[in-house]
Design an enzyme around this catalytic site. Structure first.
Site, PDB file in Angstrom:
ATOM      1  N   HIS A  56       0.827  -1.210   0.000  1.00 23.47           N
ATOM      2  CA  HIS A  56       0.000   0.000   0.000  1.00 23.47           C
ATOM      3  C   HIS A  56       0.864   1.263   0.000  1.00 23.47           C
ATOM      4  CE1 HIS A  56      -4.120   1.538   1.537  1.00 23.47           C
ATOM      5  NE2 HIS A  56      -3.443   2.547   1.042  1.00 23.47           N
ATOM      6  N   HIS A  58       1.343   5.114  -1.963  1.00 22.86           N
ATOM      7  CA  HIS A  58       0.858   6.128  -2.913  1.00 22.86           C
ATOM      8  C   HIS A  58       2.073   6.805  -3.534  1.00 22.86           C
ATOM      9  CE1 HIS A  58      -3.383   5.827  -1.676  1.00 22.86           C
ATOM     10  NE2 HIS A  58      -2.895   5.610  -0.463  1.00 22.86           N
ATOM     11  N   LEU A  59       2.235   6.621  -4.851  1.00 19.33           N
ATOM     12  CA  LEU A  59       3.386   7.219  -5.545  1.00 19.33           C
ATOM     13  C   LEU A  59       3.012   8.502  -6.289  1.00 19.33           C
ATOM     14  CD1 LEU A  59       5.245   4.026  -6.888  1.00 19.33           C
ATOM     15  CD2 LEU A  59       5.837   5.458  -4.924  1.00 19.33           C
ATOM     16  N   ASN A  90      -5.094   5.729  -6.935  1.00 23.00           N
ATOM     17  CA  ASN A  90      -5.748   7.053  -6.910  1.00 23.00           C
ATOM     18  C   ASN A  90      -4.830   8.159  -7.426  1.00 23.00           C
ATOM     19  OD1 ASN A  90      -4.128   6.909  -4.586  1.00 23.00           O
ATOM     20  ND2 ASN A  90      -5.545   8.130  -3.337  1.00 23.00           N
ATOM     21  N   HIS A 177     -10.888  -0.596   0.906  1.00 23.32           N
ATOM     22  CA  HIS A 177     -10.785   0.514   1.855  1.00 23.32           C
ATOM     23  C   HIS A 177     -12.135   0.540   2.576  1.00 23.32           C
ATOM     24  CE1 HIS A 177      -9.674   4.858   2.857  1.00 23.32           C
ATOM     25  NE2 HIS A 177     -10.884   4.687   3.353  1.00 23.32           N
ATOM     26  N   HIS A 230      -5.489  -1.203   5.683  1.00 22.34           N
ATOM     27  CA  HIS A 230      -5.303  -0.418   6.917  1.00 22.34           C
ATOM     28  C   HIS A 230      -6.393  -0.599   7.990  1.00 22.34           C
ATOM     29  CE1 HIS A 230      -7.846   2.103   4.411  1.00 22.34           C
ATOM     30  NE2 HIS A 230      -6.845   2.678   3.773  1.00 22.34           N
ATOM     31  N   ASN A 276      -6.548   8.813   7.140  1.00 22.74           N
ATOM     32  CA  ASN A 276      -7.728   7.993   6.865  1.00 22.74           C
ATOM     33  C   ASN A 276      -7.277   6.536   6.736  1.00 22.74           C
ATOM     34  OD1 ASN A 276      -9.783   6.549   5.708  1.00 22.74           O
ATOM     35  ND2 ASN A 276     -10.162   7.961   4.024  1.00 22.74           N
ATOM     36  N   ASP A 303       0.785   2.545   3.792  1.00 19.24           N
ATOM     37  CA  ASP A 303      -0.123   3.627   3.365  1.00 19.24           C
ATOM     38  C   ASP A 303       0.648   4.943   3.231  1.00 19.24           C
ATOM     39  OD1 ASP A 303      -2.335   4.990   2.497  1.00 19.24           O
ATOM     40  OD2 ASP A 303      -3.471   4.812   4.360  1.00 19.24           O
ATOM     41  N   HIS A 307       2.032  14.292   0.657  1.00 16.98           N
ATOM     42  CA  HIS A 307       1.234  15.471   0.292  1.00 16.98           C
ATOM     43  C   HIS A 307       2.146  16.692   0.281  1.00 16.98           C
ATOM     44  CE1 HIS A 307      -2.711  13.625   0.395  1.00 16.98           C
ATOM     45  NE2 HIS A 307      -2.462  13.095   1.577  1.00 16.98           N
TER      46      HIS A 307
HETATM   47  O1  DOR Z   1      -4.840   8.974   4.707  1.00 16.73           O
HETATM   48  C1  DOR Z   1      -5.010   8.521   3.588  1.00 16.73           C
HETATM   49  N1  DOR Z   1      -4.459   9.076   2.502  1.00 16.73           N
HETATM   50  N2  DOR Z   1      -5.779   7.439   3.449  1.00 16.73           N
HETATM   51  C2  DOR Z   1      -6.154   6.979   2.230  1.00 16.73           C
HETATM   52  O2  DOR Z   1      -6.852   6.006   2.180  1.00 16.73           O
HETATM   53  C3  DOR Z   1      -5.731   7.683   1.019  1.00 16.73           C
HETATM   54  C4  DOR Z   1      -4.478   8.407   1.262  1.00 16.73           C
HETATM   55  C5  DOR Z   1      -4.107   9.361   0.166  1.00 16.73           C
HETATM   56  O3  DOR Z   1      -4.228   9.036  -1.019  1.00 16.73           O
HETATM   57  O4  DOR Z   1      -3.642  10.463   0.496  1.00 16.73           O
END
Ligand code: DOR
Length: 439
Positions: A56, A58-59, A90, A177, A230, A276, A303, A307
């Site tokens: 899990h 996020h790239l 996503n 999720h 998660h 989340n 996860d 950001h």
């Molecule tokens: O905290 C989170 N951020 N939970 C998620 O399920 C998505 C992720 C995100 O893409 O930033």
């Protein structure tokens, strides 16, 4: 290709021995191996583990390269001891077609820090209305086996059923999720006394548990594989335990932050703690640790959610959800699980490498450290102590909840099929092998 002798390492924490890495495989294991012509690595005090596999990550590429790219995110992964990551869908555009998953897979190959396995979206645009082209993504060069709308729940029970049925044809898995959307509309933190005191909209644990319960029943009904992303609540753990006892093909993951942090920290309104699913209570943390120890929860998954500071350094209500995690995962697991006596190093190897590799159907990862296995492994110094400085991390984003925290244990080397991506704590660029660079 350079040959390496790792002198005096402790495979899975056992007695010290040597590992000979030649031509991409572990060629020999045993004390006092000859090092003629090989690069000698002093492994005194280091634990050798199979390379970590993240289910899990996020790239952010394509679309949000200002937060992370495949190259920067996978560099962070190598720094954290990972040799394979599953890149969440996503992105912008969403990874819901063969074209997008092949693009991410190709970018991963070019960067060459870890193996990148794209996750395919379950529904078109993550909108929860129509199934995406699951078969085309499975048949693509990326050979997708894990599908998820992560960030969103597949809330429609009929769509979830169809997705579970569909992926059986190619041994795929739906990673849910679990978040009932109507119960969490506008939610900002774990629902409890504290959310009322702080005046933040509550996020009840039942919103997760209701979906986990529904989905294990659906998975049992159609005889398919379900993975729960998660897991954050003690109630979800109880449902998973019940389902596994009945033979349902369900697996689950927990994040490092849910193993260490609680909602009490939200009192300071630090947006780096907004995530989340939300941080929950000390009782939930204890249940998650127990479930990871007894195998009810199969895997640790980061996860990793990078950001930009524009999206994160703002007031709590406006801040994006998520925290980075690749470079701190091992240290958190050492503190929460190993130093508490809940897992030994063999257990860490199982939960961070072997089981996640099996869930993702990655044959080349999570293998035992024996002669003939791929030389895909990581070296950990359990005695190391280090302070998290977001400014010097490999990820392009700075949103770690552990900034300034003293961490326990550190990854000092990572090998992917015999090639070091991290050596002596320094990242090793594949395009300038041996040149090294600051971490
Ligand atoms: O905290 C989170 N951020 N939970 C998620 O399920 C998505 C992720 C995100 O893409 O930033």
């Amino acid at each position: 290709m350079t040959t390496y002798v790792l002198r005096g390492v402790r495979p899975l924490g056992a007695d010290p021995t040597d590992l000979l890495l030649r031509d991409g495989t572990i060629a020999d294991v045993g004390p006092g191996l000859a090092a003629d012509g090989a690069v000698l690595v002093d492994g005194t005090g280091l634990v050798a583990l199979p390379g970590f596999v993240d289910l899990h990550t996020h790239l952010r590429e394509p679309g949000r390269e200002d937060a992370e790219t495949v190259a920067s995110g996978t560099r962070a992964a190598a720094a954290g001891g990972f040799t394979a990551v599953h890149a969440m869908a996503n992105t912008e555009p969403v990874a819901d077609t063969a074209g997008v998953v092949e693009q991410v897979w190709r970018l991963g190959r070019e960067a060459a820090w870890v193996d990148v396995h794209p996750v395919g979206a379950v529904t078109v645009g993550l909108a929860g209305e129509r199934l995406a082209e699951l078969g085309a993504m499975a048949d693509s060069a990326a050979r997708v086996r894990v599908f998820s709308d992560d960030g969103h729940c597949v809330a429609d029970a009929v769509l979830m059923r169809r997705a579970l049925e569909y992926v059986k044809a190619f041994d795929g898995v739906i990673a849910q999720h679990a978040q009932e959307p109507r119960l969490t509309h506008g939610a900002q933190m774990h629902e409890g006394e504290l959310s009322a005191v702080l005046g933040l909209a509550g996020w009840p644990a039942v919103a997760e548990e209701a979906i986990v319960a529904r989905d294990v029943l659906l998975a049992q009904h159609v005889g398919s594989r379900l993975h729960v992303c998660h897991v954050s609540s003690a109630g979800s753990v109880e449902i998973l335990r019940w389902a596994k006892a009945r033979g349902v093909a369900v697996t689950a993951e927990v994040t490092p932050h849910h193993l260490l942090l609680t909602h009490d920290l939200v009192r300071g309104y630090d947006p780096r703690l907004k995530v989340n699913p939300p941080l929950r209570t000390a009782d939930d943390v204890a249940a998650l640790r127990g479930a990871l120890a007894d195998g009810t929860i199969d895997a640790v998954a980061t996860d990793h959610a990078p950001h930009t500071s524009e999206d994160k350094d703002c007031e709590w209500q406006a801040a994006a959800m998520g925290m980075t995690g690749l470079e701190t995962a091992l240290s958190v697991v050492q503190e929460a699980m190993v130093e508490t006596g809940l897992l030994d190093w063999a257990g860490v190897a199982d939960r961070m490498s072997t089981r996640p590799a099996r869930i993702g159907r990655l044959a080349e990862h999570g293998q035992p450290l024996l002669a003939g296995s791929p030389a895909t492994l990581t070296l950990v110094d359990p005695a190391a102590r280090w302070d998290v400085d977001p400014a010097v991390m490999a990820t392009a984003s700075r949103n770690t909840p552990f900034a300034g925290r003293r961490m326990h244990g550190r990854v000092v080397a990572t090998f992917l099929r015999g090639r070091p991506t991290l050596l002596d704590g320094r990242l090793q660029d594949a395009t300038a092998q041996g040149a090294g660079g600051a971490r």
